[in-house]
Structure formats: structure tokens, C-alpha cells
Design an enzyme around this catalytic site. Structure first.
Site, PDB file in Angstrom:
ATOM      1  NE  ARG A  10      17.999   5.465  13.762  1.00  0.00           N
ATOM      2  CZ  ARG A  10      18.517   4.253  13.956  1.00  0.00           C
ATOM      3  NH1 ARG A  10      18.836   3.836  15.177  1.00  0.00           N
ATOM      4  NH2 ARG A  10      18.724   3.447  12.925  1.00  0.00           N
ATOM      5  NE  ARG A  47      13.815   8.787  12.410  1.00  0.00           N
ATOM      6  CZ  ARG A  47      15.011   8.251  12.209  1.00  0.00           C
ATOM      7  NH1 ARG A  47      15.149   6.935  12.067  1.00  0.00           N
ATOM      8  NH2 ARG A  47      16.079   9.010  12.161  1.00  0.00           N
ATOM      9  N   GLY A 102      -7.231 -10.369  -1.568  1.00  0.00           N
ATOM     10  CA  GLY A 102      -6.562 -10.781  -2.802  1.00  0.00           C
ATOM     11  C   GLY A 102      -5.180 -10.180  -2.928  1.00  0.00           C
ATOM     12  CG  ASP A 132     -11.265 -10.561   0.571  1.00  0.00           C
ATOM     13  OD1 ASP A 132     -10.461 -11.529   0.566  1.00  0.00           O
ATOM     14  OD2 ASP A 132     -11.296  -9.704  -0.335  1.00  0.00           O
ATOM     15  CG  HIS A 133     -14.396 -13.196  -1.494  1.00  0.00           C
ATOM     16  ND1 HIS A 133     -14.562 -11.888  -1.073  1.00  0.00           N
ATOM     17  CD2 HIS A 133     -14.133 -13.137  -2.826  1.00  0.00           C
ATOM     18  CE1 HIS A 133     -14.431 -11.077  -2.111  1.00  0.00           C
ATOM     19  NE2 HIS A 133     -14.154 -11.807  -3.182  1.00  0.00           N
ATOM     20  N   GLY A 166      -6.335  -3.712   0.155  1.00  0.00           N
ATOM     21  CA  GLY A 166      -7.598  -3.126   0.620  1.00  0.00           C
ATOM     22  C   GLY A 166      -7.843  -3.387   2.093  1.00  0.00           C
ATOM     23  CG  HIS A 226      13.536   0.472  11.555  1.00  0.00           C
ATOM     24  ND1 HIS A 226      14.363   0.822  10.512  1.00  0.00           N
ATOM     25  CD2 HIS A 226      14.318  -0.199  12.449  1.00  0.00           C
ATOM     26  CE1 HIS A 226      15.603   0.398  10.776  1.00  0.00           C
ATOM     27  NE2 HIS A 226      15.600  -0.237  11.941  1.00  0.00           N
ATOM     28  CG  ASN A 227       7.880   1.214   9.839  1.00  0.00           C
ATOM     29  OD1 ASN A 227       7.921   0.365   8.936  1.00  0.00           O
ATOM     30  ND2 ASN A 227       8.606   2.318   9.804  1.00  0.00           N
TER      31      ASN A 227
HETATM   32  C1  RB5 Z   1     -11.874  -8.600  -3.926  1.00  0.00           C
HETATM   33  O1  RB5 Z   1     -12.377  -8.747  -5.203  1.00  0.00           O
HETATM   34  C2  RB5 Z   1     -10.559  -7.858  -3.949  1.00  0.00           C
HETATM   35  O2  RB5 Z   1     -10.782  -6.549  -4.386  1.00  0.00           O
HETATM   36  C3  RB5 Z   1      -9.915  -7.879  -2.585  1.00  0.00           C
HETATM   37  O3  RB5 Z   1      -9.669  -9.199  -2.211  1.00  0.00           O
HETATM   38  C4  RB5 Z   1      -8.586  -7.161  -2.444  1.00  0.00           C
HETATM   39  O4  RB5 Z   1      -7.680  -7.579  -3.389  1.00  0.00           O
HETATM   40  C5  RB5 Z   1      -8.683  -5.695  -2.337  1.00  0.00           C
HETATM   41  O5  RB5 Z   1      -7.690  -4.992  -2.123  1.00  0.00           O
END
Ligand code: RB5
Length: 144
Positions: free
Chosen positions: A132, A136, A66, A8-9, A70, A98-99
């Protein structure tokens, strides 16, 4: 190896540095945006990277926002993708071993470029151990 990368930004500037490093290390980064520091919605880019990995177009993926959280959640919601947000080298290594995670999430406001470079290099070069752990991971993939 083709590696999907999206952000993202807040992740834009860190992405530029990571793309440069990945090319130097011999990887082929495939950039799914975003392409500036103008505010965007991280789920859009996490999903794009997730789909590129799930389809096999790219072997692994890197997502940056950030916190890294997210956009990792977005990638992980794509069926077949296992995404992890992490900021330490031990986790970056063992989540591959492992994952068999396929997407690494990084927080641009959490780690420096130098640490992000180390995390990405570890993630892209560490193999899944199988054995193993395969059972999982299959159990993980059975959770819908
Ligand atoms: C953006 O404001 C922020 O929420 C995003 O970059 C991130 O940290 C979300 O998990």
C-alpha cells in the site's frame, strides 16, 4: 552499494566520520564535497547528491549541513528524489519502510557522530515495504 554523500562546511567533519563508518560496514561512499570547513552554499552539494541518486549512479544518498534542512531541501528538488531530514532512529527506519526515501539529511549541529552513525546505518539497511505504501509514494511523485 554506492552511496552518494555531500555536505556544506558545517557538515564536513561529520562527513569524514560517516565515510569511515560506511566503508567499515561494506558500503561504497561516493564523496561529492565540499572538501573543507571553508564556507560554501549548501544547495550546490544537495543538488549534486540528488542528481547522483536520480541518475542511478548511486542507490541512496546522505547530505549534511548545520541543520540538515537546507541541504535536504536542495536534494529533494531534484526530480525523482525523495529526501528527508531526520534526527531520530524511528523516522530513519520508517521513512525507508513507508516513504521509500532515497536521501537522508543530517544536521551536524543537531546530532552527535554516534547518533548520525546509527541513523545512516538504519537508513542504508532498511528496505522499502512496498504494498500500500507504493501507491502513496507514487502519489507523492505526482506532486510537481
Ligand atoms: C550554513 O550557515 C547553514 O545555513 C547550513 O549549514 C544549514 O544549516 C542550512 O540549512
Amino acid at each position: 552499494m554506492r552511496v552518494a554523500i555531500g555536505n556544506d562546511h558545517l557538515g564536513y567533519n561529520l562527513k569524514l566520520g560517516l565515510i569511515e563508518s560506511m566503508k567499515e560496514w561494506g558500503f561504497e561512499p561516493v564523496d561529492f564535497g565540499c572538501d573543507s570547513t571553508q564556507s560554501v552554499d549548501y544547495p550546490v552539494y544537495g543538488e549534486k547528491v540528488g542528481r547522483a541518486v536520480a541518475s542511478g549512479d548511486c542507490k541512496l544518498g546522505i547530505v549534511i549541513c548545520g541543520t540538515g534542512a537546507g541541504i535536504s531541501l536542495a536534494a529533494d528538488r531534484v526530480p525523482g528524489v525523495r529526501a528527508i531530514c531526520c534526527s531520530d532512529e524511528y523516522t530513519a527506519e520508517y521513512t525507508r519502510r513507508h516513504n521509500n526515501t532515497t536521501v537522508l539529511g543530517i544536521g551536524a549541529r543537531v546530532v552527535t557522530l554516534e547518533r548520525a552513525q546509527r541513523l545512516v546505518k538504519i537508513f542504508l539497511t532498511t528496505p522499502f515495504e512496498g504494498g500500500r505504501h507504493a501507491r502513496r509514494v507514487a502519489m507523492l511523485d505526482d506532486i510537481h
